[in-house]
Structure formats: structure tokens, C-alpha cells
Write a protein that holds these residues in place. Structure first.
Motif, PDB file in Angstrom:
ATOM      1  N   LEU A 261      20.852 -38.626  25.903  1.00  0.00           N
ATOM      2  CA  LEU A 261      19.826 -39.311  26.819  1.00  0.00           C
ATOM      3  C   LEU A 261      20.105 -39.013  28.012  1.00  0.00           C
ATOM      4  O   LEU A 261      19.129 -39.078  28.984  1.00  0.00           O
ATOM      5  N   SER A 262      21.272 -38.819  28.520  1.00  0.00           N
ATOM      6  CA  SER A 262      21.437 -38.640  29.882  1.00  0.00           C
ATOM      7  C   SER A 262      20.891 -37.636  30.670  1.00  0.00           C
ATOM      8  O   SER A 262      20.638 -37.492  32.169  1.00  0.00           O
ATOM      9  N   THR A 263      20.637 -36.202  30.063  1.00  0.00           N
ATOM     10  CA  THR A 263      19.878 -35.529  30.349  1.00  0.00           C
ATOM     11  C   THR A 263      18.511 -35.427  30.027  1.00  0.00           C
ATOM     12  O   THR A 263      17.648 -34.316  30.247  1.00  0.00           O
ATOM     13  N   ASN A 264      17.986 -36.170  29.190  1.00  0.00           N
ATOM     14  CA  ASN A 264      16.552 -36.362  29.060  1.00  0.00           C
ATOM     15  C   ASN A 264      15.632 -36.870  30.001  1.00  0.00           C
ATOM     16  O   ASN A 264      15.806 -37.989  30.577  1.00  0.00           O
ATOM     17  N   VAL A 265      14.439 -35.928  30.298  1.00  0.00           N
ATOM     18  CA  VAL A 265      13.703 -36.457  31.386  1.00  0.00           C
ATOM     19  C   VAL A 265      13.058 -37.698  31.431  1.00  0.00           C
ATOM     20  O   VAL A 265      13.173 -38.696  32.348  1.00  0.00           O
ATOM     21  N   TRP A 266      12.395 -37.858  30.130  1.00  0.00           N
ATOM     22  CA  TRP A 266      11.710 -39.255  30.048  1.00  0.00           C
ATOM     23  C   TRP A 266      12.643 -40.540  29.988  1.00  0.00           C
ATOM     24  O   TRP A 266      12.098 -41.520  30.453  1.00  0.00           O
ATOM     25  N   PHE A 267      13.883 -40.200  29.414  1.00  0.00           N
ATOM     26  CA  PHE A 267      14.985 -41.328  29.332  1.00  0.00           C
ATOM     27  C   PHE A 267      15.009 -41.778  31.079  1.00  0.00           C
ATOM     28  O   PHE A 267      15.009 -43.057  31.223  1.00  0.00           O
ATOM     29  N   ASN A 268      15.441 -40.784  31.747  1.00  0.00           N
ATOM     30  CA  ASN A 268      15.498 -41.069  33.214  1.00  0.00           C
ATOM     31  C   ASN A 268      14.433 -41.760  34.083  1.00  0.00           C
ATOM     32  O   ASN A 268      14.692 -42.494  34.834  1.00  0.00           O
ATOM     33  N   LEU A 269      13.229 -41.082  33.554  1.00  0.00           N
ATOM     34  CA  LEU A 269      12.253 -41.565  34.303  1.00  0.00           C
ATOM     35  C   LEU A 269      11.767 -43.046  34.031  1.00  0.00           C
ATOM     36  O   LEU A 269      11.532 -44.057  34.814  1.00  0.00           O
ATOM     37  N   LEU A 389      21.219 -53.128  45.201  1.00  0.00           N
ATOM     38  CA  LEU A 389      22.201 -51.968  44.262  1.00  0.00           C
ATOM     39  C   LEU A 389      21.537 -51.500  43.278  1.00  0.00           C
ATOM     40  O   LEU A 389      21.654 -50.293  42.793  1.00  0.00           O
ATOM     41  N   GLU A 390      20.616 -52.516  42.525  1.00  0.00           N
ATOM     42  CA  GLU A 390      19.793 -51.811  41.418  1.00  0.00           C
ATOM     43  C   GLU A 390      18.907 -50.898  41.883  1.00  0.00           C
ATOM     44  O   GLU A 390      18.662 -49.954  41.319  1.00  0.00           O
ATOM     45  N   LEU A 391      18.203 -51.200  43.084  1.00  0.00           N
ATOM     46  CA  LEU A 391      17.212 -50.115  43.722  1.00  0.00           C
ATOM     47  C   LEU A 391      17.961 -48.942  44.228  1.00  0.00           C
ATOM     48  O   LEU A 391      17.434 -47.752  43.634  1.00  0.00           O
ATOM     49  N   ALA A 392      19.030 -48.728  44.508  1.00  0.00           N
ATOM     50  CA  ALA A 392      19.728 -47.557  44.748  1.00  0.00           C
ATOM     51  C   ALA A 392      20.096 -46.772  43.641  1.00  0.00           C
ATOM     52  O   ALA A 392      20.149 -45.594  43.571  1.00  0.00           O
ATOM     53  N   LEU A 393      20.505 -47.449  42.607  1.00  0.00           N
ATOM     54  CA  LEU A 393      20.925 -46.937  41.067  1.00  0.00           C
ATOM     55  C   LEU A 393      19.788 -46.297  40.536  1.00  0.00           C
ATOM     56  O   LEU A 393      19.903 -45.140  40.082  1.00  0.00           O
ATOM     57  N   ALA A 394      18.786 -46.926  40.691  1.00  0.00           N
ATOM     58  CA  ALA A 394      17.505 -46.480  40.045  1.00  0.00           C
ATOM     59  C   ALA A 394      16.938 -45.030  40.495  1.00  0.00           C
ATOM     60  O   ALA A 394      16.725 -43.979  39.818  1.00  0.00           O
ATOM     61  N   PHE A 395      17.445 -44.821  41.790  1.00  0.00           N
ATOM     62  CA  PHE A 395      17.099 -43.200  42.511  1.00  0.00           C
ATOM     63  C   PHE A 395      18.061 -42.047  41.800  1.00  0.00           C
ATOM     64  O   PHE A 395      17.659 -41.097  41.765  1.00  0.00           O
ATOM     65  N   LYS A 396      19.301 -42.642  41.377  1.00  0.00           N
ATOM     66  CA  LYS A 396      19.972 -41.681  40.411  1.00  0.00           C
ATOM     67  C   LYS A 396      19.455 -41.180  39.307  1.00  0.00           C
ATOM     68  O   LYS A 396      19.325 -40.136  39.167  1.00  0.00           O
ATOM     69  N   PHE A 397      18.703 -42.226  38.701  1.00  0.00           N
ATOM     70  CA  PHE A 397      18.013 -41.503  37.354  1.00  0.00           C
ATOM     71  C   PHE A 397      16.857 -40.775  37.639  1.00  0.00           C
ATOM     72  O   PHE A 397      16.602 -39.976  36.997  1.00  0.00           O
ATOM     73  N   LEU A 398      16.079 -41.211  38.772  1.00  0.00           N
ATOM     74  CA  LEU A 398      14.916 -40.244  39.237  1.00  0.00           C
ATOM     75  C   LEU A 398      15.406 -38.696  39.692  1.00  0.00           C
ATOM     76  O   LEU A 398      14.899 -37.728  39.247  1.00  0.00           O
ATOM     77  N   SER A 399      17.005 -38.879  40.335  1.00  0.00           N
ATOM     78  CA  SER A 399      17.479 -37.811  40.707  1.00  0.00           C
ATOM     79  C   SER A 399      17.596 -36.846  39.293  1.00  0.00           C
ATOM     80  O   SER A 399      17.649 -35.667  39.489  1.00  0.00           O
ATOM     81  N   ASN A 400      18.381 -37.418  38.280  1.00  0.00           N
ATOM     82  CA  ASN A 400      18.659 -36.638  37.075  1.00  0.00           C
ATOM     83  C   ASN A 400      17.431 -35.987  36.637  1.00  0.00           C
ATOM     84  O   ASN A 400      17.606 -34.959  36.077  1.00  0.00           O
ATOM     85  N   ALA A 401      16.460 -36.527  36.598  1.00  0.00           N
ATOM     86  CA  ALA A 401      15.177 -36.116  36.182  1.00  0.00           C
ATOM     87  C   ALA A 401      14.574 -34.741  36.858  1.00  0.00           C
ATOM     88  O   ALA A 401      14.210 -33.669  36.414  1.00  0.00           O
ATOM     89  N   ASP A 402      14.919 -34.987  38.351  1.00  0.00           N
ATOM     90  CA  ASP A 402      14.413 -33.914  38.911  1.00  0.00           C
ATOM     91  C   ASP A 402      15.214 -32.792  38.985  1.00  0.00           C
ATOM     92  O   ASP A 402      14.816 -31.499  38.877  1.00  0.00           O
ATOM     93  N   LEU A 403      16.613 -32.985  38.887  1.00  0.00           N
ATOM     94  CA  LEU A 403      17.854 -31.887  38.625  1.00  0.00           C
ATOM     95  C   LEU A 403      17.300 -31.222  37.559  1.00  0.00           C
ATOM     96  O   LEU A 403      17.433 -29.846  37.525  1.00  0.00           O
ATOM     97  N   VAL A 404      17.207 -31.894  36.237  1.00  0.00           N
ATOM     98  CA  VAL A 404      17.039 -31.155  35.045  1.00  0.00           C
ATOM     99  C   VAL A 404      15.734 -30.237  35.077  1.00  0.00           C
ATOM    100  O   VAL A 404      15.739 -29.294  34.604  1.00  0.00           O
ATOM    101  N   LEU A 405      14.665 -30.857  35.570  1.00  0.00           N
ATOM    102  CA  LEU A 405      13.408 -30.064  35.681  1.00  0.00           C
ATOM    103  C   LEU A 405      13.440 -28.885  36.945  1.00  0.00           C
ATOM    104  O   LEU A 405      12.396 -28.123  37.004  1.00  0.00           O
TER     105      LEU A 405
END
Length: 675
Positions: A261-269, A389-405
Motif C-alpha cells: 500500500l505504501s507505493t499505491n497511488v490511490w492509497f496515498n491520495l 502535525l496531521e496537516l504536515a504529515l498529509a503532504f508526505k502521502f501526497l508526495s509519495n503519490a507524486d514520486l511514484v508517478l
């Protein structure tokens, strides 16, 4: 009666955890061995087994139809050496086994096997042996094999090496490298979850409940001892509820599939959106609550009293406090799910333990409640801080999706700018310069709020140089890597020219982290290594792999390691989460996993699994030109000195190939020397 209920509660908790541990690859027996000289041509081969608690290793002599006995095979016996008698074993235990329905002989904790041999040929250098064994606990049995290599004649070894290349390292060594990291990862999850539970305690939904609940138990119980027992059972009930939630997540998604799941785009979004909603809720825009009918039904159950009533009181706490604990629990489950395995269970165990602990402690020592701070506006401050802190962490997941794609939308500079804005606003909020809906008016701020604000401000200032190319090692793995940015060399060449792109790139190569020449194609990289007569470092990595970024930014950046990576080997980085499609002619069905291999990432992931029997990243393999391992593969190793030693050991073995060698079989290898 009370003790029985407490025992049953603990048993239920352990049963939940235990039922999911079987999904992990396990290695309950560790082996070690040595050689003793008995006389001039007689030796004693000694093998030690170290068995995990609760597991049984079986004897060499077992009746038919039961467990499989331990069997040793000494290769080449009778030619250059002979076995003197049978393999002897240490003290055993014989008991009736309910599973196999017969008496079985086994070892617990440790076992030692000895085999005497007589050397017939003085040129004998080594003796290879294999053990096949079955090890069982009360839930499962595992059949495994282990290879040993006993060094008998060091001089003969050196002569042998002068004629042959260095032998490939056996896969059995890899287990010892990977297991410690897995344990560190689980401990890290537990500690973060425990601290998150402590943070949840300090929210308006939970903190006021501590004195109210403890007072209820102490006043309603007939004795102080009964009050303590009730409070402890209340705490155990909280743990059971949250651990059950973690177990449910693991059961639904599958212990082994969560890691994907950590590299799944839809999961991260999806979790970017969820965490933004959680953050806005914490900041006071609205409250996330469960249906009121749930709370009403649970309260009616709690009124029944007794242990059943106490359990429903704990369930009522979980439901009523959901608006505060839900976002934290959701974030923890998301992070734990990306680790895979039983991580969600461990995360919920740490979180619930922090929640439950105060109820037991304050029930045992009610006088301590006088030291608790009074409820007030500070509770809302804690809640809002968690929202930032939750808001800062949220952008890590958005970054994951951007990196994978590989869209290059949320590059490093933009990500850091967002974090600078978030933590800068947090500092202003803590200093009282910004007020949110549920904040109470005040003429001053507390010392604790001032210190926390200073920490947020210092962290904000620390982030700013990252815009100019500073590595920001403290948060390595969270922002996109240095090379994934608008200016890979820093804004205005801000890295001071430390890394240069002046070299002419070979065909198929690119500049990777720190301008290391990197191949993303296995065959092209191997061919270049043969041309330059250099060993090859296989780097199984991922665009969204946090530990991969930590290795690149904290370890690879060390001067001695960077020098090796740039000059002494050829780097091949294979991204297992590369979503680009393979040409139809190159797509296939994996003979190892049976899965359809359609993308570049699928191809390299399948290559790692089929060739090296591993699927975690980062994963490093040093190869010679014949694609044989020069040293046991390494996983995540944050100690730069240890990683450097690992690199040098493999390179030294490569340089010694086909040449006389003095220390190829060192104390670190899976061999035993006789001096």
C-alpha cells in the motif's frame, strides 16, 4: 473470580496478537558452529542451536509417523575424511505430544551436536555440512535447512583461492541481516504509537475522563483493592478494544499485502485527503463524531455493572473520545499499514497502553490525582497543535503519490515551502499571534506553550536552507530526495559545487543521488561493470521508500562512502514501484509468484524476489562479473561505518578474485577458522 477475569482478558489480548504473527516469515532457530582439534588428524565439529522461547527442535531419533527428526549430512565423508561414530546430541526432553499423539524427544532453548572426524587427506581444506530440521510451537511447524562450512586447513584455503574466484555467499546469511532491522522497525512503531497515545491523553475528549473514571471506581468498589482491580480491568479492556481494531485491519487487508500500500497511488491520495480532514477537524472547523445512537446503546450496556459493564465503559470511552482519538488512530493505522505484517497490531498496542496506563496508576495511587493540572484552554492548544502535525504529515502521502508517478508537481522546494509555512504558522499560533475558533482569550502564554513555540520556530528556521540545497538529514526520508527538485544542485548552485556533473554519462546511465552515476537497467549496468572491471552494487529501491531516502541522504553522503560509490563500483538502482508500463512483448507471468508482470517496477520486484528471495527495500547486493554475490546482501543500515565496512569487504573480495588472498574468510563470514 476477579483474577480469573483478568487472566482471561490478558489471554484474549495475547491470542489476538498471536493469531497474526504466523503471517510473518519466521526463523526460530539460530545456528553457530566451531571446530576443535582432538589430535593431529582428528577433529571435533561442534554445532550449536539457539531456539526461540516456545519452540521445539526435535531430536535425531524419533518414531515414524510423528515430527520430522533433525538430520545432518556431511558432504564427501569417506573420501578425504571419515566420520567417527554418530552425531552426538546434548540433553533432550521426552514428552507426550498432543498434536502428533505420541512421545516425542526434543530440545528447548539450546541444543548442541558434535561429530568427530578423522582427516584422511592432508590437502582437505574445508568440510561442508547441511542440517535439515523441523521446529514447532503450539501453533505451527516449520521445516528448514542450514548449510555449514568448517575450515580445516587455512593454508589449503589460501592455495585454493589462488586458483579459483571467491565463492558466492550463501543466502542463509541474509536472515541475520534482515531480522534486526525488522525488530527495530516494530519497536519504532510501538514507541511512536505510545507517544501518540500519550498525546491523545492530553486532548479535551480524554483528559477530563481520567479523574472522573478513577473516582467512580474507587467510590463504587467495596475496597481499595477492588477499585484497583476494576481500574486495571478497565485499562485491559481499552487495550483489547484498540488491539482488536489493529487486528481487524491486518485481517482485512492481509498481513503480507499491507506493505504494498505504501507505493499505491490511490492509497496515498486517499490518506492525504483523510489527514487534511482530520487536521481541519482538530483545528476546530468541525468535529468528527460517531453516530449518537452508538454511544447511547453502549452506555445502556455499561449501566449493567460488573466486569461486563466495565468493558462497555471502556468501549464508551473509545466512542465518545473518537473526535480526538480518531484522527490519531487513523494516522497510526495508515503509517503502520505501510510497514506491513503485524505493524497495525503493534501500533494499536502501544497507543492503547498509553491511554490505559493512567487509569490503573491513578486507581492504585489516588493521591496522585491532586498533581494533575486542571482542565482548561491548554487542552485545546494540544488538539490544535496535533492538527498542524496531521496537516504536515498529509503532504508526505501526497508526495509519495507524486514520486511514484514521477509527475514532478510536488518537488522538494514546494514540499519544503509547504512545511515551512505550516510550522511557521504553528509557531505563531503557540506564541498567541493567531487564534482559532475554540481558543479562549488570554493575556499571557504558559511556559510550556512558549517552549513548544520555540521548538516549532527553530524547526522552521532549520527547514529554510533546504531550499538552497541543504540535505536536512534530521528529516531525511520525508521530503522528496535532493535530485527530485527544480534545482538538483540547489537554488543558484547552492550546494557549493560539492558534486559535479562534468563527467560524460555512459549510455543508459543517469545522475542519481549526490551525482553518482547510476544505471536503471540491470543488463546495461552489468555490461558497464565488466567494461570498467568494477564490481556492481545492486540497489533495490523505491520512489516512495522512506528508508531508501534516509540511506541516500544520511549514509551515502558520508565522504568515504561517497568516494566508494563514485569511483570503486558501478551502481544499478532498480525502482520496484516504477509504474511505467513495459512493452507488451516484454510483459510476462512470473514463474515465482504467478503474478502478471506489466510494469517496470513489477519486473524489478519480481527479479528481487526470484533471485534473492527478498521483497523489502532498501536491499543492497554486491556482485562480480559472473553475477555472483561478493558478500551477504545488506538491508537498511543507518550506521555509516558499518555500511562502509560492508562495501569494502565486498570490493576486497572482488579484487582478490583469482589472486592469492590472506583474509577472505574473516571472522565476520559464515566460516570457522582453525589456527
Amino acid at each position: 473470580m476477579m483474577n480469573n477475569f483478568l487472566k482471561k482478558g490478558l489471554f484474549f489480548l495475547l491470542l489476538i496478537i498471536g493469531s497474526f504473527t504466523q503471517a510473518q516469515i519466521q526463523n526460530p532457530v539460530e545456528w553457530d558452529y566451531e571446530v576443535e582439534v582432538v589430535s593431529g588428524d582428528e577433529y571435533k565439529l561442534i554445532i550449536h542451536a539457539y531456539i526461540e522461547q516456545g519452540w521445539h527442535l526435535y531430536s535425531q531419533e524419533l518414531p515414524e509417523g510423528g515430527a520430522l527428526p533433525t538430520v545432518f549430512d556431511f558432504d564427501g565423508s569417506g573420501k578425504k575424511y571419515e566420520l567417527l561414530g554418530k552425531t552426538k546430541e546434548s540433553e533432550t526432553v521426552t514428552e507426550y505430544d498432543n498434536v502428533f499423539e505420541m512421545d516425542l524427544t526434543y530440545f528447548s532453548n539450546t541444543a548442541t551436536f558434535t561429530q568427530n572426524i578423522k582427516v584422511l587427506d592432508s590437502s582437505l581444506a574445508r568440510i561442508n555440512a547441511t542440517v535439515e530440521y523441523q521446529v514447532c510451537d503450539d501453533k505451527a511447524c516449520i521445516f528448514q535447512t542450514k548449510d555449514f562450512e568448517f575450515i580445516i586447513n587455512e593454508d589449503a584455503i589460501e592455495s585454493e583461492v589462488s586458483e579459483e574466484s571467491v565463492e558466492p555467499v550463501e543466502d542463509s546469511e541474509e536472515v541475520n541481516l534482515n531480522n534486526p532491522e525488522e525488530k527495530r522497525s516494530f519497536w519504532g512503531i510501538f514507541i511512536v504509537a505510545f507517544l501518540s497515545g500519550f498525546a491523545a491523553l492530553l486532548t479535551p475528549c480524554v483528559f477530563p475522563m481520567i479523574p472522573m473514571t478513577v473516582s467512580f471506581f474507587t467510590k463504587q468498589s467495596k475496597s481499595r483493592a477492588a477499585g484497583i482491580k476494576n481500574a486495571i480491568f478497565y485499562g485491559i479492556s481499552i487495550i483489547v478494544i484498540y488491539v482488536f481494531l489493529g487486528s481487524l485491519v491486518t485481517l482485512i487487508f492481509g498481513a503480507d499485502s499491507l506493505n504494498a500500500l505504501s507505493t499505491n497511488v490511490w492509497f496515498n491520495l486517499l490518506f492525504f485527503i483523510l489527514l487534511v480532514i482530520f487536521a481541519v477537524s482538530f483545528m476546530g472547523a468541525f468535529e468528527i463524531v460517531l453516530p449518537s445512537s452508538w454511544g447511547t446503546k453502549i452506555d445502556s450496556k455499561a449501566d449493567k455493572g460488573g466486569l461486563i459493564g466495565i468493558f462497555f465503559m471502556a468501549l464508551a470511552l473509545a466512542i465518545v473520545s473518537f473526535s480526538c482519538t480518531g484522527p490519531i488512530v487513523g494516522t497510526l493505522l495508515v503509517e503502520a499499514a505501510s510497514k506491513g505484517g503485524i505493524a497495525p497490531i503493534i501500533g494499536m498496542l502501544g497507543f492503547s497502553l498509553a491511554i490505559a496506563l493512567p487509569f490503573g496508576l491513578f486507581a492504585a495511587f489516588p493521591g496522585w490525582m491532586n498533581t494533575l493540572p486542571k482542565s482548561g484552554g491548554w487542552l485545546n492548544t494540544v488538539k490544535v497543535t496535533l492538527g498542524f502535525l496531521e496537516l504536515a504529515l498529509a503532504f508526505k502521502f501526497l508526495s509519495n503519490a507524486d514520486l511514484v508517478l514521477q509527475l514532478h508537481i510536488l518537488e522538494r522546494e514546494i514540499f519544503l515551502a509547504i512545511w515551512i509555512a505550516i510550522f511557521g504558522m504553528l509557531a505563531l499560533y503557540l506564541f498567541g499571534k493567531i487564534r482559532l475558533p475554540h481558543d479562549s482569550g488570554t493575556d499571557h502564554i504558559s511556559v510550556g506553550r512558549l517552549i513548544t513555540g520555540l521548538v516549532a520556530l527553530i524547526f522552521t528556521i532549520y527547514l529554510i536552507p533546504g531550499l538552497w540545497g541543504a540535505p536536512l538529514k534530521i528529516i531525511s526520508g520525508f521530503p522528496p530526495p535532493l535530485h527530485y527538485s527544480e534545482s538538483p544542485d540547489g537554488i543558484g548552485g547552492g550546494n557549493g559545487g560539492l558534486f559535479s556533473n562534468s563527467q560524460t554519462l555512459p549510455e543508459g546511465a543517469k545522475y542519481g543521488p549526490h551525482d553518482i552515476i547510476t544505471f536503471h537497467d540491470y543488463e546495461k549496468g552489468m555490461e558497464f561493470g565488466r567494461q570498467k572491471d568494477l564490481p556492481v552494487l545492486l540497489d533495490f529501491t523505491g520512489h516512495a521508500c522512506v528508508n531508501c531516502r534516509k540511506m541516500e541522504e544520511r549514509v551515502w553522503s558520508e565522504p568515504q562512502i561517497l568516494n566508494v560509490l563514485k569511483n570503486d563500483l558501478v551502481l544499478i538502482s532498480l525502482y520496484v514501484d516504477d509504474k511505467r508500463k513495459l512493452p507488451e512483448s516484454e510483459q510476462y507471468v512470473s514463474p515465482t509468484t504467478g503474478k502478471e508482470i506489466e510494469s517496470i517496477g513489477n519486473k524489478w520486484s519480481d527479479f528481487q524476489i526470484s533471485r534473492y528471495q527478498a521483497n523489502a527495500q532498501p536491499y543492497y547486493v554486491l556482485l562480480d562479473h559472473e553475477e555472483q554475490k561478493l558478500v551477504a546482501p545488506s538491508a537498511y543500515e543507518p550506521d555509516a561505518d558499518e555500511y562502509y565496512k560492508w562495501l569494502k569487504k565486498g570490493i576486497d573480495n572482488f579484487n582478490r578474485s583469482g589472486k592469492p588472498a590472506q583474509n577472505i574468510f574473516s571472522a565476520e563470514s559464515d566460516s570457522v577458522m582453525i589456527n
